[in-house]
Design a protein around this motif. Structure first.
Motif, mmCIF file in Angstrom:
data_model
loop_
_atom_site.group_PDB
_atom_site.id
_atom_site.type_symbol
_atom_site.label_atom_id
_atom_site.label_comp_id
_atom_site.label_asym_id
_atom_site.label_seq_id
_atom_site.Cartn_x
_atom_site.Cartn_y
_atom_site.Cartn_z
ATOM 1 N N THR A 70 0.827 -1.230 0.000
ATOM 2 C CA THR A 70 0.000 0.000 0.000
ATOM 3 C C THR A 70 0.853 1.270 0.000
ATOM 4 N N ALA A 71 2.176 1.094 0.104
ATOM 5 C CA ALA A 71 3.049 2.295 0.098
ATOM 6 C C ALA A 71 3.043 2.906 -1.309
ATOM 7 N N PRO A 72 3.255 4.223 -1.428
ATOM 8 C CA PRO A 72 3.298 4.855 -2.764
ATOM 9 C C PRO A 72 4.393 4.214 -3.622
ATOM 10 N N PRO A 73 4.058 3.812 -4.848
ATOM 11 C CA PRO A 73 5.026 3.114 -5.686
ATOM 12 C C PRO A 73 6.097 4.048 -6.238
ATOM 13 N N PRO A 113 10.506 -1.970 0.706
ATOM 14 C CA PRO A 113 9.312 -1.669 1.522
ATOM 15 C C PRO A 113 8.280 -0.834 0.779
ATOM 16 N N PHE A 114 8.329 -0.904 -0.571
ATOM 17 C CA PHE A 114 7.329 -0.167 -1.365
ATOM 18 C C PHE A 114 7.242 -0.847 -2.733
ATOM 19 N N PRO A 115 6.129 -0.681 -3.428
ATOM 20 C CA PRO A 115 6.017 -1.286 -4.761
ATOM 21 C C PRO A 115 6.900 -0.556 -5.771
ATOM 22 N N VAL A 116 7.420 -1.312 -6.734
ATOM 23 C CA VAL A 116 8.132 -0.708 -7.876
ATOM 24 C C VAL A 116 7.356 -1.070 -9.129
ATOM 25 N N CYS A 181 2.356 8.567 -6.702
ATOM 26 C CA CYS A 181 3.636 7.846 -6.736
ATOM 27 C C CYS A 181 4.723 8.659 -6.037
ATOM 28 N N ARG A 182 5.715 7.934 -5.526
ATOM 29 C CA ARG A 182 6.822 8.646 -4.847
ATOM 30 C C ARG A 182 7.818 9.222 -5.833
ATOM 31 N N GLY A 183 7.751 8.765 -7.061
ATOM 32 C CA GLY A 183 8.675 9.361 -8.034
ATOM 33 C C GLY A 183 8.839 8.473 -9.256
ATOM 34 N N ILE A 360 5.740 12.895 -17.150
ATOM 35 C CA ILE A 360 5.440 12.222 -15.869
ATOM 36 C C ILE A 360 5.652 13.184 -14.701
ATOM 37 N N SER A 361 6.412 14.249 -14.943
ATOM 38 C CA SER A 361 6.609 15.261 -13.887
ATOM 39 C C SER A 361 5.275 15.918 -13.500
ATOM 40 N N LYS A 362 4.267 15.772 -14.335
ATOM 41 C CA LYS A 362 2.950 16.332 -14.012
ATOM 42 C C LYS A 362 2.267 15.564 -12.871
ATOM 43 N N VAL A 363 2.687 14.298 -12.649
ATOM 44 C CA VAL A 363 2.005 13.518 -11.606
ATOM 45 C C VAL A 363 2.925 13.129 -10.461
ATOM 46 N N CYS A 364 4.264 13.215 -10.684
ATOM 47 C CA CYS A 364 5.152 12.882 -9.549
ATOM 48 C C CYS A 364 6.543 13.441 -9.803
ATOM 49 N N PRO A 365 7.378 13.477 -8.744
ATOM 50 C CA PRO A 365 8.757 13.977 -8.908
ATOM 51 C C PRO A 365 9.529 13.071 -9.882
ATOM 52 N N ILE A 366 10.423 13.650 -10.674
ATOM 53 C CA ILE A 366 11.213 12.838 -11.629
ATOM 54 C C ILE A 366 12.703 13.036 -11.386
#
Ligand code: HGY
Ligand code: MN
Ligand code: MN
Length: 406
Positions: A70-73, A113-116, A181-183, A360-366
């Motif tokens: 459930t962690a941010p991928p 400890p997070f999805p990739v 997403c985390r990035g 993709i920078s529109k939805v998460c850090p890159i």
């Protein structure tokens, strides 16, 4: 049992052999080779124990859920389409290196400890439709109507291509919302000469260049090559030639502005007919967006002047416009720590090439990791990254994955 690097090198050769042409490497949006490559990548993901899926537009995804699903991928990946007569590293290396880093973790019996999510995009280059980033744009939002109506050389639109050629069997929508997403981290060859000159195998990226892509059509009048005196001619090709040379002079006198005409089509195209129309592409880039827009305006005025002087009609059709995109400082700093841990260098470069991170920078850090390529050559069959540098890239990516917080 091959090492992750040996597997990666073999996969680069394998993917490099999947082409729509018998004589050179080319894979374009939803082409037969593009879909074969997608299936191959999906198989590699499945072999790694990933949950696999694909979208109708050919984008494929593998998910390794980790110890906390459930962690941010974290998103990894790149594109697997190519330009025409391409090298086998541009795009493909990013996908294959991401899988190799996960295989390295598996070898070390490490569970993150997070999805990739590893993403492989079916169109970044825009070779078929002259648009760019179709795959990565589709995972952030539905394609807009103007894009869907963009025609290829045969007049088939993107909407028709997806409807008729799309990979619809068992397809699912792949989409990410802002903040989900985390990035996104992409490994890519530098496609430039700085790493070679600095004698470094890798670097991180500060920003990705903005670019303007458009199609220009000049229309005059076809006529007989033998009986039409020069002063009576409305020759679209000589008009296009004057425009193209004017673009070159503008770019040469204003570095780091670069302008490229990569494609031109003539009608009717008979050696003894004066060209009635000339349609050519413009790819204009500059690191500063305001300068890029100013030069684009100046070029347009120059073309209008040339067309008027030659009694030609001018059509100026913008296809795509992307602003320069900064990479996320925090994510890049973390990647840079892994770069330094493996290579001792903290070198950071701006990217003159476009990459999916722009979208993709529109939805998460890159963040991006560049790998040295020989002579800086790319978009060429002699494109080359050494096994040592690829191994270093995989090691940096693996170090980075282990360093990410849960
Ligand atoms: O054109 C570019 O910069 C990239 O190769 N798509
Ligand atoms: Mn490319
Ligand atoms: Mn690329």
């Amino acid at each position: 049992m091959s090492s992750p690097l040996e597997t990666a090198l073999a996969r680069l050769d394998e993917l490099g052999g999947i082409s729509d042409s018998p004589s050179y490497l080319v894979r374009t949006f939803l082409s037969p080779a593009n879909l074969l490559a997608a299936e191959k990548i999906l198989q590699w993901m499945a072999d790694l124990g990933m949950e696999t899926s694909h979208a109708a537009d050919g984008t494929v995804r593998g998910i390794l859920v980790g110890s906390n699903p459930t962690a941010p991928p974290l998103l990894l990946g790149s594109h697997f389409d190519t330009v025409i007569d391409a090298g086998k590293f541009d795009g493909a290396l990013g996908i294959i290196a991401a899988l190799a880093a996960l295989e390295s973790l598996h070898e070390e019996k490490i569970t993150l400890p997070f999805p990739v999510h590893v993403l492989a995009f079916s169109d970044e280059e825009g070779t078929r439709f002259q648009t760019t980033y179709l795959g990565s744009r589709s995972i952030t939002a539905p394609l807009d109507l103007e894009t869907l109506n963009a025609p290829d050389a045969a007049g088939i639109t993107i909407a028709q291509a997806i409807a008729c050629e799309g990979w619809h069997s068992v397809a699912t929508a792949i989409r990410y919302d802002p903040g989900e997403c985390r990035g996104y981290v992409e490994l890519h060859i530098e496609q430039g000469r700085v790493l070679e000159e600095a004698d470094q195998p890798a670097c991180v990226v500060s920003s990705i260049a903005g670019q303007s892509r458009l199609t220009v059509t000049l229309t005059g009048r076809a006529d007989h090559a033998g009986t039409t005196p020069m002063p009576l001619r409305r020759d679209a090709l000589t008009g296009a030639a004057q425009c193209i040379l004017a673009a070159e002079i503008l770019a040469e006198s204003h570095p780091p502005l670069v302008i490229t005409v990569g494609k031109i089509q003539i009608h009717p195209g008979a050696s003894n007919s004066i060209p009635q129309s000339a349609t050519f592409t413009i790819d204009l880039r500059h690191p500063v967006d305001s300068d890029r827009r100013e030069f684009l305006g100046h070029l347009h005025e120059t073309f209008i002047h040339i067309a008027t002087q030659r009694s030609l009609e001018l059509q100026w059709i913008p296809i795509q416009d992307n602003n320069a995109t900064p990479c996320d400082p925090a994510l890049t700093a973390r990647l840079q720590t892994s770069l330094a841990a493996v290579t001792g260098s903290r070198l950071t470069l701006a990217s003159g090439a476009g990459h999916d991170g722009v979208v993709i920078s529109k939805v998460c850090p890159i963040a991006m990791l560049f790998i040295r390529c020989r002579d800086g050559l790319s978009h060429h069959p002699d494109e080359f990254a050494s096994p040592e540098d690829i191994g270093t890239g995989i090691e940096i990516l693996t170090h980075f994955l282990k360093s990410c917080p849960s």
